[in-house]
Design a protein around this motif. Structure first.
Motif, PDB file in Angstrom:
ATOM      1  N   VAL A 285       0.777  -1.282   0.100  1.00  0.00           N
ATOM      2  CA  VAL A 285       0.117  -0.162   0.170  1.00  0.00           C
ATOM      3  C   VAL A 285       0.916   1.313   0.196  1.00  0.00           C
ATOM      4  CG1 VAL A 285      -1.622   1.141   1.518  1.00  0.00           C
ATOM      5  CG2 VAL A 285      -1.840  -1.153   1.296  1.00  0.00           C
ATOM      6  N   GLU A 286       0.563   2.104  -0.750  1.00  0.00           N
ATOM      7  CA  GLU A 286       1.110   3.497  -0.854  1.00  0.00           C
ATOM      8  C   GLU A 286       0.181   4.386   0.116  1.00  0.00           C
ATOM      9  OE1 GLU A 286       3.065   5.834  -4.311  1.00  0.00           O
ATOM     10  OE2 GLU A 286       1.030   6.102  -4.269  1.00  0.00           O
ATOM     11  N   ALA A 287       0.599   5.240   0.984  1.00  0.00           N
ATOM     12  CA  ALA A 287      -0.107   6.107   2.030  1.00  0.00           C
ATOM     13  C   ALA A 287       0.602   7.353   2.229  1.00  0.00           C
ATOM     14  CB  ALA A 287      -0.466   5.241   3.107  1.00  0.00           C
ATOM     15  N   LYS A 288       0.126   8.046   2.663  1.00  0.00           N
ATOM     16  CA  LYS A 288       0.687   9.551   3.100  1.00  0.00           C
ATOM     17  C   LYS A 288       1.131   9.364   4.508  1.00  0.00           C
ATOM     18  CE  LYS A 288      -0.054  11.927  -0.678  1.00  0.00           C
ATOM     19  NZ  LYS A 288       1.199  12.322  -1.755  1.00  0.00           N
ATOM     20  N   GLN A 289       0.678   8.434   5.383  1.00  0.00           N
ATOM     21  CA  GLN A 289       1.032   8.393   6.751  1.00  0.00           C
ATOM     22  C   GLN A 289       1.745   6.867   7.003  1.00  0.00           C
ATOM     23  OE1 GLN A 289      -2.345   8.606   9.500  1.00  0.00           O
ATOM     24  NE2 GLN A 289      -1.328   7.852  11.159  1.00  0.00           N
ATOM     25  N   SER A 290       2.525   7.033   7.818  1.00  0.00           N
ATOM     26  CA  SER A 290       3.351   5.691   8.262  1.00  0.00           C
ATOM     27  C   SER A 290       3.026   5.072   9.396  1.00  0.00           C
ATOM     28  CB  SER A 290       4.900   6.001   8.521  1.00  0.00           C
ATOM     29  OG  SER A 290       5.590   4.839   9.097  1.00  0.00           O
ATOM     30  N   LEU A 291       2.732   3.597   9.560  1.00  0.00           N
ATOM     31  CA  LEU A 291       2.233   3.178  10.581  1.00  0.00           C
ATOM     32  C   LEU A 291       3.490   2.145  11.111  1.00  0.00           C
ATOM     33  CD1 LEU A 291      -1.376   1.938   9.430  1.00  0.00           C
ATOM     34  CD2 LEU A 291      -0.730   3.512  10.879  1.00  0.00           C
ATOM     35  N   PRO A 292       3.489   1.727  12.330  1.00  0.00           N
ATOM     36  CA  PRO A 292       4.671   0.838  12.873  1.00  0.00           C
ATOM     37  C   PRO A 292       4.303  -0.412  12.588  1.00  0.00           C
ATOM     38  CG  PRO A 292       3.515   2.037  14.755  1.00  0.00           C
ATOM     39  CD  PRO A 292       2.985   2.699  13.561  1.00  0.00           C
ATOM     40  N   ALA A 293       5.511  -1.457  12.446  1.00  0.00           N
ATOM     41  CA  ALA A 293       5.224  -2.746  12.093  1.00  0.00           C
ATOM     42  C   ALA A 293       4.471  -3.275  13.441  1.00  0.00           C
ATOM     43  CB  ALA A 293       6.563  -3.390  12.157  1.00  0.00           C
ATOM     44  N   GLY A 294       3.705  -4.260  13.277  1.00  0.00           N
ATOM     45  CA  GLY A 294       2.827  -4.847  14.069  1.00  0.00           C
ATOM     46  C   GLY A 294       1.314  -4.185  14.395  1.00  0.00           C
TER      47      GLY A 294
ATOM     48  N   THR B 161       9.647   4.308   2.388  1.00  0.00           N
ATOM     49  CA  THR B 161       9.293   5.211   1.811  1.00  0.00           C
ATOM     50  C   THR B 161       9.682   4.991   0.246  1.00  0.00           C
ATOM     51  OG1 THR B 161      11.554   6.538   2.258  1.00  0.00           O
ATOM     52  CG2 THR B 161       9.424   6.983   3.753  1.00  0.00           C
ATOM     53  N   ASN B 162       9.063   5.880  -0.542  1.00  0.00           N
ATOM     54  CA  ASN B 162       9.324   5.920  -1.933  1.00  0.00           C
ATOM     55  C   ASN B 162       9.916   7.151  -2.530  1.00  0.00           C
ATOM     56  OD1 ASN B 162       7.157   7.835  -2.589  1.00  0.00           O
ATOM     57  ND2 ASN B 162       5.755   6.547  -3.552  1.00  0.00           N
TER      58      ASN B 162
ATOM     59  N   LEU C 242       3.703   0.499   2.659  1.00  0.00           N
ATOM     60  CA  LEU C 242       3.275  -0.258   3.505  1.00  0.00           C
ATOM     61  C   LEU C 242       3.347  -1.797   3.215  1.00  0.00           C
ATOM     62  CD1 LEU C 242       0.685   1.938   5.417  1.00  0.00           C
ATOM     63  CD2 LEU C 242       3.128   1.728   6.096  1.00  0.00           C
ATOM     64  N   GLY C 243       3.936  -2.527   3.819  1.00  0.00           N
ATOM     65  CA  GLY C 243       3.582  -4.022   3.556  1.00  0.00           C
ATOM     66  C   GLY C 243       2.650  -4.633   4.618  1.00  0.00           C
ATOM     67  N   LEU C 244       1.490  -5.104   4.291  1.00  0.00           N
ATOM     68  CA  LEU C 244       0.485  -5.701   4.983  1.00  0.00           C
ATOM     69  C   LEU C 244       0.287  -7.017   4.861  1.00  0.00           C
ATOM     70  CD1 LEU C 244      -2.298  -2.842   4.504  1.00  0.00           C
ATOM     71  CD2 LEU C 244      -0.263  -2.901   6.204  1.00  0.00           C
ATOM     72  N   GLU C 245       0.408  -7.695   6.145  1.00  0.00           N
ATOM     73  CA  GLU C 245       0.139  -9.295   5.931  1.00  0.00           C
ATOM     74  C   GLU C 245      -1.290  -9.654   6.200  1.00  0.00           C
ATOM     75  OE1 GLU C 245       1.216 -13.250   8.725  1.00  0.00           O
ATOM     76  OE2 GLU C 245       2.223 -11.165   8.956  1.00  0.00           O
ATOM     77  N   ILE C 246      -2.187 -10.196   5.360  1.00  0.00           N
ATOM     78  CA  ILE C 246      -3.667 -10.527   5.755  1.00  0.00           C
ATOM     79  C   ILE C 246      -3.628 -11.603   6.658  1.00  0.00           C
ATOM     80  CG2 ILE C 246      -5.414 -11.707   4.546  1.00  0.00           C
ATOM     81  CD1 ILE C 246      -4.855 -10.449   1.897  1.00  0.00           C
ATOM     82  N   ILE C 247      -4.376 -11.055   7.809  1.00  0.00           N
ATOM     83  CA  ILE C 247      -4.572 -12.104   9.025  1.00  0.00           C
ATOM     84  C   ILE C 247      -6.036 -13.078   8.656  1.00  0.00           C
ATOM     85  CG2 ILE C 247      -5.379 -12.201  11.359  1.00  0.00           C
ATOM     86  CD1 ILE C 247      -3.571  -9.461  11.711  1.00  0.00           C
ATOM     87  N   GLN C 248      -7.017 -12.097   8.096  1.00  0.00           N
ATOM     88  CA  GLN C 248      -8.354 -12.860   7.949  1.00  0.00           C
ATOM     89  C   GLN C 248      -9.214 -12.062   6.890  1.00  0.00           C
ATOM     90  OE1 GLN C 248     -10.742 -12.463  11.471  1.00  0.00           O
ATOM     91  NE2 GLN C 248     -12.464 -13.731  10.547  1.00  0.00           N
TER      92      GLN C 248
END
Length: 103
Positions: free
Chosen positions: A48-57, A85-86, A93-99
């Protein structure tokens, strides 16, 4: 050809599909929503490309919209696996699908 015979870039459990679709991510810990662009999707996660960062986890509930008017293409619980960042200063953001969630 086994997985060990493939070039390094192809050693994935799922094939990545480039989609470039709008995405919204609601943080599990609050009512905050982050808007972004889903760059690619696989059976195990999203980039995902976003304007805001999110911490791992960080856990989020994502909805990926369809360019063809379907609502939504994908709804899932996911966890941030990595952030970078690009060249434009946006966050990737690399997101892992949980459900996978019902629409």
């Amino acid at each position: 050809m086994g997985i060990n015979d493939k070039p390094y870039s192809e050693k994935r459990d799922f094939i990545r599909m480039k989609i470039g679709a709008p995405l919204s991510a609601k943080l599990a810990s609050s009512a905050d929503v982050i808007e972004g662009l889903c760059l690619d999707l696989s059976g195990g996660g999203l980039q995902v490309e976003a304007k805001q960062s999110l911490p791992a986890g960080t856990e989020v509930e994502v909805e990926v919209s369809s360019d063809h008017g379907h609502s939504p293409t994908l709804k899932a619980k996911a966890k941030v696996a990595r952030t970078s960042t690009n060249d434009n200063g946006d966050y990737i953001l690399g997101l892992e699908i949980i459900q996978i969630l019902p629409n």
